[in-house]
Design a protein around this motif. Sequence first.
Motif, mmCIF file in Angstrom:
data_model
loop_
_atom_site.group_PDB
_atom_site.id
_atom_site.type_symbol
_atom_site.label_atom_id
_atom_site.label_comp_id
_atom_site.label_asym_id
_atom_site.label_seq_id
_atom_site.Cartn_x
_atom_site.Cartn_y
_atom_site.Cartn_z
ATOM 1 N N GLY A 213 -0.879 -16.604 5.878
ATOM 2 C CA GLY A 213 -0.646 -16.510 4.443
ATOM 3 C C GLY A 213 -0.006 -15.191 4.041
ATOM 4 N N ILE A 214 0.216 -15.057 2.752
ATOM 5 C CA ILE A 214 0.869 -13.874 2.196
ATOM 6 C C ILE A 214 0.098 -13.361 0.988
ATOM 7 N N ALA A 215 0.437 -12.151 0.571
ATOM 8 C CA ALA A 215 -0.057 -11.588 -0.692
ATOM 9 C C ALA A 215 1.126 -11.034 -1.464
ATOM 10 N N HIS A 216 1.118 -11.252 -2.764
ATOM 11 C CA HIS A 216 2.174 -10.710 -3.607
ATOM 12 C C HIS A 216 1.968 -9.231 -3.849
ATOM 13 N N CYS A 217 3.052 -8.553 -4.203
ATOM 14 C CA CYS A 217 2.995 -7.110 -4.424
ATOM 15 C C CYS A 217 1.931 -6.717 -5.442
ATOM 16 N N LYS A 218 1.730 -7.528 -6.450
ATOM 17 C CA LYS A 218 0.755 -7.185 -7.484
ATOM 18 C C LYS A 218 -0.646 -7.011 -6.915
ATOM 19 N N ASP A 219 -0.901 -7.613 -5.758
ATOM 20 C CA ASP A 219 -2.240 -7.571 -5.179
ATOM 21 C C ASP A 219 -2.487 -6.337 -4.318
ATOM 22 N N PHE A 220 -1.406 -5.593 -4.002
ATOM 23 C CA PHE A 220 -1.606 -4.378 -3.211
ATOM 24 C C PHE A 220 -0.770 -3.202 -3.697
ATOM 25 N N ILE A 221 -0.069 -3.370 -4.824
ATOM 26 C CA ILE A 221 0.835 -2.330 -5.327
ATOM 27 C C ILE A 221 0.086 -1.039 -5.614
ATOM 28 N N SER A 222 -1.176 -1.115 -6.024
ATOM 29 C CA SER A 222 -1.937 0.092 -6.358
ATOM 30 C C SER A 222 -2.177 0.965 -5.128
ATOM 31 N N ARG A 223 -2.077 0.386 -3.933
ATOM 32 C CA ARG A 223 -2.321 1.143 -2.702
ATOM 33 C C ARG A 223 -1.088 1.933 -2.245
ATOM 34 N N ILE A 224 0.058 1.612 -2.795
ATOM 35 C CA ILE A 224 1.296 2.269 -2.346
ATOM 36 C C ILE A 224 2.033 2.966 -3.473
ATOM 37 N N ASN A 225 1.496 2.925 -4.682
ATOM 38 C CA ASN A 225 2.133 3.575 -5.816
ATOM 39 C C ASN A 225 2.028 5.100 -5.713
ATOM 40 N N GLY A 226 2.960 5.791 -6.315
ATOM 41 C CA GLY A 226 2.897 7.245 -6.378
ATOM 42 C C GLY A 226 3.355 7.905 -5.086
ATOM 43 N N THR A 227 3.223 9.217 -5.061
ATOM 44 C CA THR A 227 3.685 9.981 -3.900
ATOM 45 C C THR A 227 2.700 9.943 -2.743
ATOM 46 N N GLU A 228 1.441 9.650 -3.031
ATOM 47 C CA GLU A 228 0.416 9.629 -1.998
ATOM 48 C C GLU A 228 -0.160 8.227 -1.875
ATOM 49 N N PRO A 229 0.270 7.432 -0.902
ATOM 50 C CA PRO A 229 -0.288 6.095 -0.721
ATOM 51 C C PRO A 229 -1.749 6.184 -0.302
ATOM 52 N N ASP A 230 -2.435 5.068 -0.363
ATOM 53 C CA ASP A 230 -3.824 4.984 0.085
ATOM 54 C C ASP A 230 -3.920 5.556 1.504
ATOM 55 N N PRO A 231 -4.738 6.581 1.717
ATOM 56 C CA PRO A 231 -4.833 7.184 3.045
ATOM 57 C C PRO A 231 -5.390 6.241 4.110
ATOM 58 N N ASP A 232 -5.983 5.140 3.682
ATOM 59 C CA ASP A 232 -6.486 4.167 4.650
ATOM 60 C C ASP A 232 -5.361 3.342 5.270
ATOM 61 N N LEU A 233 -4.171 3.389 4.662
ATOM 62 C CA LEU A 233 -3.023 2.659 5.194
ATOM 63 C C LEU A 233 -2.290 3.511 6.219
ATOM 64 N N ASP A 234 -1.867 2.901 7.307
ATOM 65 C CA ASP A 234 -0.985 3.573 8.249
ATOM 66 C C ASP A 234 0.270 4.021 7.497
ATOM 67 N N ALA A 235 0.729 5.243 7.755
ATOM 68 C CA ALA A 235 1.828 5.827 6.993
ATOM 69 C C ALA A 235 3.112 5.013 7.089
ATOM 70 N N GLN A 236 3.468 4.574 8.307
ATOM 71 C CA GLN A 236 4.686 3.775 8.476
ATOM 72 C C GLN A 236 4.562 2.445 7.744
ATOM 73 N N TYR A 237 3.406 1.842 7.854
ATOM 74 C CA TYR A 237 3.161 0.553 7.200
ATOM 75 C C TYR A 237 3.287 0.709 5.686
ATOM 76 N N ALA A 238 2.743 1.787 5.138
ATOM 77 C CA ALA A 238 2.822 2.021 3.697
ATOM 78 C C ALA A 238 4.267 2.156 3.247
ATOM 79 N N GLU A 239 5.095 2.837 4.042
ATOM 80 C CA GLU A 239 6.501 3.000 3.683
ATOM 81 C C GLU A 239 7.238 1.667 3.677
ATOM 82 N N VAL A 240 6.913 0.824 4.647
ATOM 83 C CA VAL A 240 7.540 -0.501 4.686
ATOM 84 C C VAL A 240 7.135 -1.316 3.463
ATOM 85 N N LEU A 241 5.865 -1.242 3.094
ATOM 86 C CA LEU A 241 5.388 -1.976 1.924
ATOM 87 C C LEU A 241 6.048 -1.473 0.651
#
Length: 343
Positions: A213-241
């Motif tokens: 399955g998939i998730a739309h951006c609205k469901d995870f956008i808060s984790r990648i917004n701003g200059t500092e993504p969620d630190p729980d996300l792998d940095a490369q993965y966050a950039e791709v998202l």
Amino acid sequence: MKASYSGIDIRLMILTMSSFPPVFFLVLVFIPCILSAPEANLTADYYEETCPDFSKIVREAVSAKEGPPARIAAGILRLFFHDCFLEGCDASVLISKNPLHESERDNEINHSLTEDAFEIVTTIKTALEKSCPGVVSCADILAQSTHDVVTMVGGPTYEVKLGRKDGRESKAHKVGANLPLPHHTTNNMVSLFERKGFTLKEMVALSGGHTIGIAHCKDFISRINGTEPDPDLDAQYAEVLKGVCKDYTVDDTKASFLDPVTPGKFDNMYYKNMEKGMGLLASDFILFKDNSTKPFVELYANNETAFFEDFARAMEKLGMVGVKGDEDGEVRLRCDNPNNADA
């Protein structure tokens, strides 16, 4: 956390789906209800005499549906979850609105249920009404087709007991507050699952349905917004998202696979991804982060057999939630409409 996959690999495995069908990530629905109605006597061979071709007709319809198998599987699996965890496994989610009220599928949260999933159930019902009219419930069609699509994409087989009756009503207002959301905490999730009679381990096993399955951006956008993504996300993965959700607006249908590594296969990669900082939804990653659920995530990441066994048992239990019998249900002639249209 550092993923072992290269940025290029991840980019190849994540899609920007601006024209993709609605999201089919598996949001489970939970409200209190009895796991199984006492008058409902379900058996694996329920249709052996009354509709002997039941399993064959369901299997053939599922196999014949055009489109990526994992997309189809995710859509039906999610439809089954949304049905069972709201009013019990009674196919109430399939009912269309009437002049008096909107139905469950009209609630905004359920707008992400895919038309493909509804169409498959309708196709199966049409075929069964020709073969054995008035015999097979829509609830049983949904339960059996869910099993078939899970196995179709490599998931475990499990026993599907049959004999459910269909509910007679479907109300949109009952949906809202009963869905676990992408930002939910572990306590939120545990509370919802416990109210349905599921253990911590079963909760983590059922969450493994997010391997497709998939998730739309609205469901995870808060984790990648701003200059500092969620630190729980792998940095490369966050950039791709961030690239996936570039120029995001609330109406976007841009999306990412919940499992970017093996999105077309039902396996234990969902759990392995969490260990690498690639749990897409915050409500997924907390299962790895929280000490109460982390041991189960680690178990399933290291042992796919254990995941399959526990997922299968949990699905059998899920299929018994809120089952209706003859006294409080019926066999609908059409899955989108109760036999009494004023219900």
